[in-house]
Design a protein around this motif. Structure first.
Motif, PDB file in Angstrom:
ATOM      1  N   TRP A 105      -7.174   0.068   3.263  1.00 32.86           N
ATOM      2  CA  TRP A 105      -6.325  -0.438   4.354  1.00 32.86           C
ATOM      3  C   TRP A 105      -6.884  -0.004   5.706  1.00 32.86           C
ATOM      4  N   VAL A 122       0.843  -1.200   0.000  1.00 35.99           N
ATOM      5  CA  VAL A 122       0.000   0.000   0.000  1.00 35.99           C
ATOM      6  C   VAL A 122       0.877   1.249   0.000  1.00 35.99           C
ATOM      7  N   TRP A 124      -6.737   5.173  -3.061  1.00 33.50           N
ATOM      8  CA  TRP A 124      -7.799   4.221  -2.721  1.00 33.50           C
ATOM      9  C   TRP A 124      -7.314   3.051  -1.852  1.00 33.50           C
ATOM     10  N   PRO A 125      -6.136   2.459  -2.140  1.00 33.60           N
ATOM     11  CA  PRO A 125      -5.686   1.367  -1.268  1.00 33.60           C
ATOM     12  C   PRO A 125      -5.492   1.802   0.188  1.00 33.60           C
ATOM     13  N   GLN A 126      -5.140   3.071   0.404  1.00 30.84           N
ATOM     14  CA  GLN A 126      -4.981   3.548   1.783  1.00 30.84           C
ATOM     15  C   GLN A 126      -6.308   3.553   2.524  1.00 30.84           C
TER      16      GLN A 126
END
Length: 214
Positions: A190, A151, A185-187
């Protein structure tokens, strides 16, 4: 549990993005538009009168969502910190404060502060995720540890590529909006998953500690 819920609430940011984008009279493009276009206060071409036309009727909703996300992110990170292992969570909390800057100063009001907030959000917040990921690896949680580090890598690559694509609108034939979402977006995902995982672990600890009936 409060910290876990605050981290999980990051999911609201995804929902608000979709709702605000749906309200645009001109088509909103996930490829050509910045996420921050959803919070722009004025109707005009952005950036510098050369980019796509930006007009977000529900910009106030988007900016409130961003500020709320930043606050819950920062507080949630601090509430879930482990004694003796504060570095990752402190970096994570600083990333949340950067997000607050993004919402308080939309892109078309003070781009310098807005961009600084976005940089803190992605790089410093992402570094916190990576530090937590390394801690998870040392404890034998390979999958979550590796994903946390990835990430951070995605955040650095995404924000760098977004900057390089800002003038032309794309990099390697991939739109700047896609690159930005690769970084951000991945953050949010997460944080949402971290909230679920933290709550799950807290419940498991209580069940383990509870006295067993004779």
């Amino acid at each position: 549990m409060a910290g876990a819920f605050l981290l999980f609430s990051s999911f609201q940011w995804f929902l608000v993005q979709a709702a605000v984008a749906e309200g645009w009279r001109t088509p909103y493009s996930l490829s050509r538009n910045f996420i921050s276009d959803l919070g722009a206060l004025h109707c005009a071409r952005f950036p510098s009168g050369t980019g796509p036309y930006v007009c977000s009727p529900a910009h106030s909703v988007m900016n409130v969502s961003i500020v709320l996300w930043g606050v819950t992110w920062a507080v949630g990170a601090l509430l879930t910190a482990e004694r003796g292992h504060l570095t990752g969570n402190v970096l994570l909390a600083v990333g949340g404060l950067g997000t607050v800057l993004v919402g308080v100063w939309p892109e078309d009001t003070n781009l310098t502060v807005h961009a600084l907030g976005a940089l803190i959000h992605t790089v410093v917040g992402g570094a916190g995720m990576a530090v937590i990921g390394l801690r998870r690896l040392r404890r034998g949680h390979a999958l979550s540890g590796v994903l946390s580090i990835l990430v951070f890598v995605a955040a650095v690559v995404g924000i760098a590529a977004t900057g390089m694509a800002a003038d032309s609108g794309s990099l390697l034939h991939v739109g700047l909006g896609v690159w930005e979402r690769i970084g951000i977006w991945p953050q949010a995902a997460w944080l949402t998953v971290a909230g679920v995982g933290t709550a799950w672990a807290a419940v498991a600890r209580k069940e383990t500690a509870a006295p067993k009936a004779a």
